[in-house]
Design a protein around this motif. Sequence first.
Motif, PDB file in Angstrom:
ATOM      1  N   GLY A   1       0.917  -1.207  -0.310  1.00 59.65           N
ATOM      2  CA  GLY A   1       0.215   0.065   0.604  1.00 59.65           C
ATOM      3  C   GLY A   1       1.313   1.224   0.225  1.00 59.65           C
ATOM      4  N   LEU A   2       0.417   2.220  -0.157  1.00 60.12           N
ATOM      5  CA  LEU A   2       0.663   3.671  -0.700  1.00 60.12           C
ATOM      6  C   LEU A   2       0.640   4.498   1.225  1.00 60.12           C
ATOM      7  CD1 LEU A   2       1.865   5.985  -1.671  1.00 60.12           C
ATOM      8  CD2 LEU A   2      -0.146   6.477  -1.644  1.00 60.12           C
ATOM      9  N   TYR A   3       1.786   3.931   1.407  1.00 57.36           N
ATOM     10  CA  TYR A   3       1.887   5.223   3.020  1.00 57.36           C
ATOM     11  C   TYR A   3       2.293   6.884   2.927  1.00 57.36           C
ATOM     12  CZ  TYR A   3       2.387   0.343   5.053  1.00 57.36           C
ATOM     13  OH  TYR A   3       1.632  -1.253   4.996  1.00 57.36           O
TER      14      TYR A   3
ATOM     15  N   ILE B   1       5.128   1.309  -0.438  1.00 59.56           N
ATOM     16  CA  ILE B   1       5.553   2.857  -0.414  1.00 59.56           C
ATOM     17  C   ILE B   1       5.158   3.801   0.314  1.00 59.56           C
ATOM     18  CG2 ILE B   1       5.507   4.641  -2.630  1.00 59.56           C
ATOM     19  CD1 ILE B   1       5.172   1.682  -4.343  1.00 59.56           C
ATOM     20  N   ALA B   2       6.250   4.700   0.506  1.00 53.85           N
ATOM     21  CA  ALA B   2       5.874   5.611   1.208  1.00 53.85           C
ATOM     22  C   ALA B   2       6.024   7.004   0.278  1.00 53.85           C
ATOM     23  CB  ALA B   2       6.908   5.652   2.626  1.00 53.85           C
ATOM     24  N   LEU B   3       5.143   7.829   0.852  1.00 51.04           N
ATOM     25  CA  LEU B   3       5.489   9.291   0.342  1.00 51.04           C
ATOM     26  C   LEU B   3       5.783  10.477   1.328  1.00 51.04           C
ATOM     27  CD1 LEU B   3       4.561  11.333  -2.348  1.00 51.04           C
ATOM     28  CD2 LEU B   3       2.071  11.444  -1.809  1.00 51.04           C
ATOM     29  N   VAL B   4       6.654  11.261   0.921  1.00 46.40           N
ATOM     30  CA  VAL B   4       6.900  12.308   1.764  1.00 46.40           C
ATOM     31  C   VAL B   4       6.879  13.400   0.846  1.00 46.40           C
ATOM     32  CG1 VAL B   4       7.863  10.769   3.530  1.00 46.40           C
ATOM     33  CG2 VAL B   4       9.204  12.441   2.114  1.00 46.40           C
ATOM     34  N   SER B   5       7.017  14.386   1.925  1.00 46.57           N
ATOM     35  CA  SER B   5       7.355  15.988   1.829  1.00 46.57           C
ATOM     36  C   SER B   5       8.541  16.151   2.293  1.00 46.57           C
ATOM     37  CB  SER B   5       6.570  17.194   1.923  1.00 46.57           C
ATOM     38  OG  SER B   5       6.003  17.204   3.027  1.00 46.57           O
ATOM     39  N   ASP B   6       8.576  17.262   1.500  1.00 49.28           N
ATOM     40  CA  ASP B   6      10.585  18.017   2.239  1.00 49.28           C
ATOM     41  C   ASP B   6      10.142  18.094   3.628  1.00 49.28           C
ATOM     42  OD1 ASP B   6      11.394  18.551  -0.637  1.00 49.28           O
ATOM     43  OD2 ASP B   6      11.258  20.290  -0.898  1.00 49.28           O
ATOM     44  N   ALA B   7       8.591  18.989   4.429  1.00 48.41           N
ATOM     45  CA  ALA B   7       9.067  19.223   5.681  1.00 48.41           C
ATOM     46  C   ALA B   7       7.001  19.123   6.206  1.00 48.41           C
ATOM     47  CB  ALA B   7       9.294  20.847   6.130  1.00 48.41           C
TER      48      ALA B   7
ATOM     49  N   ARG C   1      -5.908   9.487  -5.249  1.00 44.25           N
ATOM     50  CA  ARG C   1      -6.860   9.509  -5.466  1.00 44.25           C
ATOM     51  C   ARG C   1      -6.617   8.474  -6.741  1.00 44.25           C
ATOM     52  NH1 ARG C   1     -10.643  13.210  -5.416  1.00 44.25           N
ATOM     53  NH2 ARG C   1     -11.339  12.769  -7.134  1.00 44.25           N
ATOM     54  N   GLU C   2      -5.780   7.990  -7.189  1.00 49.71           N
ATOM     55  CA  GLU C   2      -5.342   7.367  -7.612  1.00 49.71           C
ATOM     56  C   GLU C   2      -5.162   5.788  -7.425  1.00 49.71           C
ATOM     57  OE1 GLU C   2      -3.351   8.045 -11.660  1.00 49.71           O
ATOM     58  OE2 GLU C   2      -3.930   9.635 -11.628  1.00 49.71           O
ATOM     59  N   ALA C   3      -4.639   6.167  -6.530  1.00 54.51           N
ATOM     60  CA  ALA C   3      -4.106   4.710  -5.136  1.00 54.51           C
ATOM     61  C   ALA C   3      -5.444   4.358  -4.869  1.00 54.51           C
ATOM     62  CB  ALA C   3      -3.292   4.733  -3.922  1.00 54.51           C
ATOM     63  N   LEU C   4      -6.523   5.058  -4.268  1.00 57.44           N
ATOM     64  CA  LEU C   4      -8.005   4.168  -3.509  1.00 57.44           C
ATOM     65  C   LEU C   4      -8.587   4.463  -4.702  1.00 57.44           C
ATOM     66  CD1 LEU C   4      -8.257   7.769  -1.128  1.00 57.44           C
ATOM     67  CD2 LEU C   4      -7.948   5.198  -0.465  1.00 57.44           C
ATOM     68  N   ASP C   5      -8.820   4.635  -6.099  1.00 56.20           N
ATOM     69  CA  ASP C   5      -9.333   4.339  -6.840  1.00 56.20           C
ATOM     70  C   ASP C   5      -9.113   2.731  -7.310  1.00 56.20           C
ATOM     71  OD1 ASP C   5     -11.206   6.895  -6.864  1.00 56.20           O
ATOM     72  OD2 ASP C   5     -10.105   7.671  -8.640  1.00 56.20           O
TER      73      ASP C   5
ATOM     74  N   HIS D   1      -5.858  -0.167  -3.979  1.00 60.51           N
ATOM     75  CA  HIS D   1      -4.894   0.129  -2.963  1.00 60.51           C
ATOM     76  C   HIS D   1      -5.634   0.279  -1.213  1.00 60.51           C
ATOM     77  CE1 HIS D   1      -2.942  -1.636  -6.383  1.00 60.51           C
ATOM     78  NE2 HIS D   1      -2.865  -0.386  -6.768  1.00 60.51           N
ATOM     79  N   ASN D   2      -4.247   0.084  -0.896  1.00 56.87           N
ATOM     80  CA  ASN D   2      -4.916   0.214   0.849  1.00 56.87           C
ATOM     81  C   ASN D   2      -3.629   1.957   0.600  1.00 56.87           C
ATOM     82  OD1 ASN D   2      -5.265   0.608   3.658  1.00 56.87           O
ATOM     83  ND2 ASN D   2      -3.104  -0.079   4.006  1.00 56.87           N
ATOM     84  N   VAL D   3      -4.285   3.011   1.169  1.00 56.84           N
ATOM     85  CA  VAL D   3      -4.185   4.046   2.044  1.00 56.84           C
ATOM     86  C   VAL D   3      -3.427   4.251   3.490  1.00 56.84           C
ATOM     87  CG1 VAL D   3      -3.589   6.276   1.315  1.00 56.84           C
ATOM     88  CG2 VAL D   3      -4.304   4.654  -0.533  1.00 56.84           C
ATOM     89  N   THR D   4      -2.760   4.232   3.891  1.00 59.14           N
ATOM     90  CA  THR D   4      -2.424   5.025   5.262  1.00 59.14           C
ATOM     91  C   THR D   4      -2.246   6.117   5.247  1.00 59.14           C
ATOM     92  OG1 THR D   4      -2.300   2.600   5.116  1.00 59.14           O
ATOM     93  CG2 THR D   4      -1.564   3.508   7.316  1.00 59.14           C
TER      94      THR D   4
END
Length: 299
Positions: free
Chosen positions: A26-28, A100-106, A120-124, A127-130
């Motif tokens: 999933g996407l974290y 897969i983890a998603l982070v921003s600069d801060a 949105r596309e992961a949910l559509d 896929h699990n989004v946490t």
Amino acid sequence: MTEKTQEKTREKIEGKSTLSPRLAPGLYVTATPIGNARDITLRALDVLSRADLVLCEDTRVTAKLFAIHGIAAKTAPYHDHNAAEMRPRVLRRLEAGEAIALVSDAGTPLVSDPGLKLVREALDAGHNVTALPGASSVLAALTLAGLPTDRFFFAGFLPARQEARRKELAELAVIPATLVFLESANRLEAVLADMAAALGSREVSVARELTKKFEEVRRGTLGDLAAHYAEAGAPKGEIVIVVGPPEKRAALCAHEVDAMIENALQRASLKDAVAEVVSVTGLPRREIYARALELSGAK
């Protein structure tokens, strides 16, 4: 029970299992510090360490955080300029069962940062989004402002052009809540001056360098702080502006509204005068515009 099994059992009891099971696919969406590198959760460190891939707004920024915390995960850039190209690749990896983890600069991704379309596309796609919550400049500034937090509106960045900025502020003026903005230091004085004109003499808090060594929170009225930064110059660092909600006013009589319209017409165009009176009174624009036309035509 074998000695090896006993050792594993003891480690589990102590919360120190040497086993590192794979993360669920999933996407974290993972929050990272806004300044102080220690403002990261244990859960975030665990997920970032075990993710198959970490998507970063800027891999160089994330690399510094990883070096501090001893994380050696694979990273890839994901930002506004390459998002359309990267999303199909990320979705294929999620389909293959990766974490897969998603982070921003801060701070927290998706709050004035790229990532919305990916989520949105992961949910559509099922896929699990946490969400892994954590640091946020918006919430940090709110807690330090000393202004009402029971209801607030996050407005993000205002337009750079003054005309568009004033128009947006006029629309925000009637919202019965504390307003939160992100702003660049070099535009701070101009933005505060426009806010004072559009929102009136409201209380405001200007926070910069939150959680960092030179953290500063300056409080006052919009007019006072606009004057301060006009004299002191642009401060350094990233800025969060928190503006108090509008005061609850008693209903205005028709003569008071006419006086406000006439006063505004002496200083501004019909369009700007209407916007000013609407922002102050909260009355319908159509009503103020019609009355302004009558009054301007009578002169």
